[in-house]
Design an enzyme around this catalytic site. Structure first.
Site, short mmCIF file in Angstrom:
data_model
loop_
_atom_site.label_atom_id
_atom_site.label_comp_id
_atom_site.label_asym_id
_atom_site.label_seq_id
_atom_site.Cartn_x
_atom_site.Cartn_y
_atom_site.Cartn_z
N HIS A 111 18.62 30.32 56.31
CA HIS A 111 20.08 30.42 56.46
C HIS A 111 20.68 29.44 57.47
O HIS A 111 21.88 29.16 57.42
CB HIS A 111 20.44 31.85 56.86
CG HIS A 111 21.81 32.27 56.46
ND1 HIS A 111 22.84 31.39 56.21
CD2 HIS A 111 22.35 33.49 56.25
CE1 HIS A 111 23.93 32.05 55.87
NE2 HIS A 111 23.65 33.34 55.90
N TYR A 239 31.21 44.23 58.67
CA TYR A 239 31.24 42.77 58.71
C TYR A 239 31.41 42.23 57.30
O TYR A 239 30.68 42.62 56.38
CB TYR A 239 29.91 42.28 59.30
CG TYR A 239 29.73 40.77 59.41
CD1 TYR A 239 29.76 40.15 60.66
CD2 TYR A 239 29.50 39.96 58.30
CE1 TYR A 239 29.58 38.77 60.79
CE2 TYR A 239 29.32 38.60 58.41
CZ TYR A 239 29.36 38.01 59.65
OH TYR A 239 29.18 36.66 59.76
N THR A 252 31.27 30.06 59.28
CA THR A 252 31.80 31.38 58.90
C THR A 252 32.60 31.99 60.05
O THR A 252 32.51 31.59 61.19
CB THR A 252 30.66 32.36 58.55
OG1 THR A 252 29.87 32.62 59.73
CG2 THR A 252 29.78 31.82 57.44
#
Length: 417
Positions: A111, A239, A252
């Site tokens: 990620h 979230y 993000t």
């Protein structure tokens, strides 16, 4: 070249079979092992070859597929891609392309280098070129030099002999083998605790949600809030990932989906004395609030990245902040993200409905919470990847999937559609 790899029946050397488990366990033992056992000689050369490669290709012995009559088939498919066996993925790699024995494919992505839209764009571009530009489905519309035969092999003759594959060489000591096996045990403890359910919701999709004059994402987020409240009997910090790609090198920001307005709506849905019109009014207010929060997050007006920057600065200055310590330690018991679909306009899902992507997922952030990734696929399908930990008795991914399905349906019933 790939066939030669498949035909190779040579046995792995001592420690080689589970070597990739080093990338799945704790980071400190792996960092120390790199310095001690992989910093010189053949081990360094082989590790360099892996780390300098664009990606890894994993050829699986097992088959995975979607089965409309077996709801656990997608669960197994997703689990194989999320973590495999703990030693058959090089988890440090940017991404690993996984090809199963029946030809189904997927990938495992690390990620830190990219977020879901980047991977989705890459995936969609590659798949679209394979289907439309080269084409399995209709050879007549494809370039004759680059299409496939009925057996799945490329049409044409091999004019240049491909190079022979080079097997990586390893010299793994007994001490290193012990570290590898310890890392595998850590990985096994993690992956065996993952409870993953992949839900294909095909009762309706964004087509109906738009008829409700509502953002599909806001509709789904309100459904998740309702599902969680029914499941846990309380609200929780939620979230939702929002992109900040309007900015250079943006990644993000967090949309905090559990708001005062969403809580009011959820309570009304659980209150039999409330009329349908009252519930709809509260839903409209909640979705408007959610969309404003999403717009704020996308345009640099979010909360959490600013809090993180303050935290970094406080550490640099040596300033102890009780406020930051408290707000940054609160658990995200419901961590959600929408995987984007159709990043390009190259693939017509109406023409090629069988090539809808189920998206991807991730593990839970909190030990007592859920991770929920969802992809709005076409007009009538939504895939949910629901994860939690088996070690916590208060969560169950399949049960939560049922809660989500019921909540989405109950919201739909408010509009008599």
């Amino acid at each position: 070249m790939l066939q030669k790899i498949l035909d190779d029946e040579s046995e792995p050397v001592e420690g080689e079979e589970h070597l990739a488990a080093l990338t799945a366990g704790d980071r400190v033992p792996w960092a120390k092992a790199r310095l001690q056992y992989f910093a010189k000689g053949v081990n360094k050369s082989s590790l360099d070859a892996i780390e300098k490669a664009a990606f890894c290709l994993t050829l699986e012995d097992e088959a995975q597929d979607y089965d409309p009559n077996d709801h656990t088939a997608l669960d197994r498919f997703g689990s194989a891609l999320l973590h495999g066996k703990g030693y058959d993925r090089w988890f440090d790699k940017s991404f690993s392309l996984v090809v199963f024995s029946n030809g189904r494919i997927g990938f495992n992505a690390e990620h830190s280098w990219a977020d879901a839209p980047i991977i989705a764009h890459l995936w969609e571009h590659a798949i679209t070129d394979d289907i439309v530009s080269i084409g399995y489905d209709d050879v007549s519309v494809c370039h004759p030099k680059y299409s496939y035969g009925e057996d799945g092999h490329c049409i044409g003759e091999v004019k240049i002999q491909p190079p022979n594959p080079i097997r990586l060489q390893w010299e793994i000591s007994e001490q290193c083998c012990n570290i590898i096996e310890n890392s595998l045990q850590v990985a096994n403890n993690l992956l065996e605790d993952v409870d993953l359910h992949v839900l294909m919701h095909n009762a309706f999709g964004k087509g109906l949600m738009k008829r409700c004059k509502m953002s599909p994402d806001a509709y789904i987020q309100m459904g998740l809030q309702l599902a969680y409240f029914r499941d846990a009997g309380k609200f929780c910090l939620t979230y939702e990932a929002s992109m900040t790609r309007l900015y250079r090198e943006g990644r993000t920001e967090t949309v905090r989906s559990c708001t005062v307005d969403s809580c009011n709506f959820v309570r009304a849905m659980c209150d039999k004395s409330k009329t349908k019109e009252e519930k709809k009014a509260l839903l409209s207010k909640a979705t408007d609030s959610h969309q404003q929060g999403y717009r704020d997050a996308m345009t640099g007006k979010g909360i959490d990245r600013h809090l993180f920057c303050l935290y970094v600065v406080s550490k640099y200055l040596g300033v102890d902040s009780p406020f930051l310590k408290e707000v940054l330690s609160e658990p995200w018991r419901l961590s959600t993200s929408q995987t984007p679909h159709q990043q390009t306009d190259k693939l017509d899902l109406v023409k090629y409905p069988q090539h809808i992507s189920g998206g991807g997922g991730f593990g839970p952030v909190a030990d007592d919470g859920y991770g929920v990734s969802y992809v709005v696929a076409g007009e009538d399908n939504i895939f949910f990847h629901i994860s939690c930990k088996k070690s916590f008795s208060g969560t169950n991914s399949f049960k939560f999937g049922k809660r989500i399905t019921q909540s989405l349906s109950d919201i739909k019933d408010l509009f008599d559609l």
